[in-house]
Design an enzyme around this catalytic site. Structure first.
Site, PDB file in Angstrom:
ATOM      1  N   ARG A  50       5.632 -46.498 -28.094  1.00 21.37           N
ATOM      2  CA  ARG A  50       6.074 -46.680 -26.703  1.00 21.37           C
ATOM      3  C   ARG A  50       7.221 -47.673 -26.603  1.00 21.37           C
ATOM      4  O   ARG A  50       8.005 -47.638 -25.657  1.00 21.37           O
ATOM      5  CB  ARG A  50       4.889 -47.092 -25.822  1.00 21.37           C
ATOM      6  CG  ARG A  50       5.254 -47.263 -24.373  1.00 21.37           C
ATOM      7  CD  ARG A  50       4.102 -47.063 -23.385  1.00 21.37           C
ATOM      8  NE  ARG A  50       2.819 -47.521 -23.847  1.00 21.37           N
ATOM      9  CZ  ARG A  50       2.457 -48.791 -23.976  1.00 21.37           C
ATOM     10  NH1 ARG A  50       3.308 -49.753 -23.705  1.00 21.37           N
ATOM     11  NH2 ARG A  50       1.248 -49.099 -24.396  1.00 21.37           N
ATOM     12  N   TYR A 103      21.627 -42.048  -4.159  1.00 22.15           N
ATOM     13  CA  TYR A 103      20.875 -40.852  -4.546  1.00 22.15           C
ATOM     14  C   TYR A 103      19.561 -40.869  -3.764  1.00 22.15           C
ATOM     15  O   TYR A 103      18.833 -41.867  -3.771  1.00 22.15           O
ATOM     16  CB  TYR A 103      20.637 -40.953  -6.061  1.00 22.15           C
ATOM     17  CG  TYR A 103      19.823 -39.870  -6.690  1.00 22.15           C
ATOM     18  CD1 TYR A 103      20.282 -38.556  -6.760  1.00 22.15           C
ATOM     19  CD2 TYR A 103      18.596 -40.161  -7.291  1.00 22.15           C
ATOM     20  CE1 TYR A 103      19.544 -37.575  -7.379  1.00 22.15           C
ATOM     21  CE2 TYR A 103      17.854 -39.184  -7.922  1.00 22.15           C
ATOM     22  CZ  TYR A 103      18.327 -37.887  -7.962  1.00 22.15           C
ATOM     23  OH  TYR A 103      17.580 -36.925  -8.586  1.00 22.15           O
ATOM     24  N   ASP A 176      24.429 -47.636 -10.284  1.00 21.59           N
ATOM     25  CA  ASP A 176      24.151 -46.297 -10.802  1.00 21.59           C
ATOM     26  C   ASP A 176      25.493 -45.713 -11.259  1.00 21.59           C
ATOM     27  O   ASP A 176      26.366 -45.423 -10.450  1.00 21.59           O
ATOM     28  CB  ASP A 176      23.493 -45.441  -9.715  1.00 21.59           C
ATOM     29  CG  ASP A 176      23.030 -44.080 -10.242  1.00 21.59           C
ATOM     30  OD1 ASP A 176      23.687 -43.555 -11.164  1.00 21.59           O
ATOM     31  OD2 ASP A 176      22.048 -43.533  -9.710  1.00 21.59           O
ATOM     32  N   LYS A 201      22.319 -36.216 -17.054  1.00 23.58           N
ATOM     33  CA  LYS A 201      23.526 -35.531 -16.612  1.00 23.58           C
ATOM     34  C   LYS A 201      24.516 -35.448 -17.788  1.00 23.58           C
ATOM     35  O   LYS A 201      24.374 -34.607 -18.628  1.00 23.58           O
ATOM     36  CB  LYS A 201      24.126 -36.254 -15.402  1.00 23.58           C
ATOM     37  CG  LYS A 201      23.090 -36.533 -14.284  1.00 23.58           C
ATOM     38  CD  LYS A 201      22.701 -35.280 -13.511  1.00 23.58           C
ATOM     39  CE  LYS A 201      21.430 -35.421 -12.677  1.00 23.58           C
ATOM     40  NZ  LYS A 201      21.425 -36.468 -11.680  1.00 23.58           N
TER      41      LYS A 201
END
Ligand SMILES: *Cc1c(COP(=O)(O)O)cnc(C)c1O
Length: 387
Positions: A50, A103, A176, A201
């Site tokens: 993790r 967003y 962002d 993206k």
């Protein structure tokens, strides 16, 4: 070294006399330590799945090199990267300044979730001036969140000014950076404390997995980001880290082509009588265009178009006539996309006053003449439906 070179080198294996070109996929939950001393040492490096394997470290290193930060960490989605970048710095009773162009799911996290834990959010005009931003700061403001440009309405934000205002008030500036992908835009160099990306993206670039990245400017910020991700139990699969790094290797070639195709499509769209306005930072009419010229080295493949008022049946006919350009959320992959979206419901500090519909396009890597033919077909269908 220049970015194009860095992208081909960063995060490559170099530890053995002969090694594969790429860092292999290292799938692991448990790591075994040969001795007790190794086990004690382990906590400083790779210890448990993790917390990341060498596959994760390789992608992190490459993104960090691209963004020019102190340390980069991964999140299982772009949205979780945005969320963790806020959670890292706020406690009950604190305040967040969030751009009105954010967003939508980032916005919903603030309104629906942060609020329940006693953290208040104020939305600000993405192109607000310094005096306005100063007046919105409160003694308990811990995060100023920017998205530049906004991924639906494309206002370009003045990061050096926002950084100065945030830092004067003891807050972090989080940006962002998904649209510029760290390739056309360097928020860390402009004063941001954290640059987050939906690597989903452009970095992944092939529409086949979700990953988020959080690049911190300094060690103290990086520690807070690391503990936030740790404490919410965040995990990215090694396969996805591998895919993302594989995507990043070709980022420079893809970004240049996305930029070219977007420019060509915009030239075509500007001549269409149905089009009212292009919404894209390269356009003089785009809010923050001068800031884009100052701070960016290019423009990616995502842009929007405001049409003259168009009835819904004609909008439907347009989308249904598209054969090459897909109707789909997300963007940044090799393929062209289009959606019809309404910014109005997601605004509180500013208003979206355009009468006609907004279509958002992602210019993919196809031959641009084929894309233009697709648009032409769609506009003909739209005109037919209007008669
Ligand atoms: C897509 C997107 C996100 C969220 O990324 P996911 O990987 O889909 O969670 C965040 N910010 C922006 C600007 C985006 O376009």
């Amino acid at each position: 070294m220049k970015d194009k070179t860095k992208l081909t080198i960063a995060g490559r294996p170099h530890h053995r006399p002969a090694h594969p070109v790429n860092m292999p996929v290292e799938r692991a939950s448990t790591y075994l330590f040969p001795t007790y001393d190794d086990y004690l040492e382990g906590a400083k490096n790779i210890t448990y799945g993790r917390l990341g394997t060498s596959s994760h470290r390789a992608f992190e290193e490459a993104v960090n090199t691209l963004e020019g930060g102190f340390e980069t960490r991964l999140a299982p989605s772009g949205l979780q990267a945005c969320i963790a970048s806020i959670l890292a710095f706020v406690s009950a009773g604190d305040h967040v300044l969030m751009t009105d162009s954010a967003y939508d799911p980032t916005r919903k996290f603030c309104d629906n979730f942060l609020k329940r834990f006693g953290v208040e959010t104020t939305y600000y005009d993405p192109i607000a001036d310094e005096a306005t931003m100063k007046s919105l700061m409160r003694p308990n403001t811990k995060v100023v969140f920017a998205e530049s440009p906004g991924s639906l309405t494309f206002e370009v934000q003045d990061l050096p000014m926002l950084a100065a205002v945030a830092h004067a008030g003891g807050a972090k500036l989080v940006v962002d950076n998904t649209w510029g992908a760290g390739y056309f835009y360097k928020p860390i160099a402009l004063g941001a404390d954290v640059s987050v990306q939906a690597a989903t993206k452009y970095l992944v670039g092939h529409a086949d997995c979700l990953v988020g990245t959080l690049c911190s400017a300094d060690e103290q910020t990086a520690r807070k980001i690391y503990f936030a991700l740790l404490q919410i139990g965040s995990n990215v699969s090694a396969d996805d880290a591998y895919l993302a790094l594989r995507g990043l290797r070709t980022l420079s070639a893809r970004m240049e082509r996305h930029q070219e195709n977007a420019a060509e499509l915009i030239k075509y769209l500007k001549k269409r009588p149905e089009v009212e306005r292009i919404v894209y930072p390269t356009q003089k009419s785009c809010p923050g265009h001068a800031v884009w010229k100052r701070d960016f080295t290019g423009a990616s493949g995502l842009f929007a178009v405001v049409l003259k008022p168009t009835p819904l049946p004609a909008i439907k006919a347009f989308f249904n006539a598209l054969k090459l350009i897909g109707i789909g959320f997300s963007w940044g992959g090799f393929e062209s996309l289009a959606i019809h979206s309404d910014p109005r419901p997601n605004r509180t500090a500013t208003t979206w006053d355009e009468e006609g519909p907004l279509f958002r396009f992602h210019a993919g890597l196809e031959d641009v003449d084929d894309l233009k033919d697709d648009l032409e077909r769609a506009f003909i269908a739209m005109t037919g439906a209007n008669k």
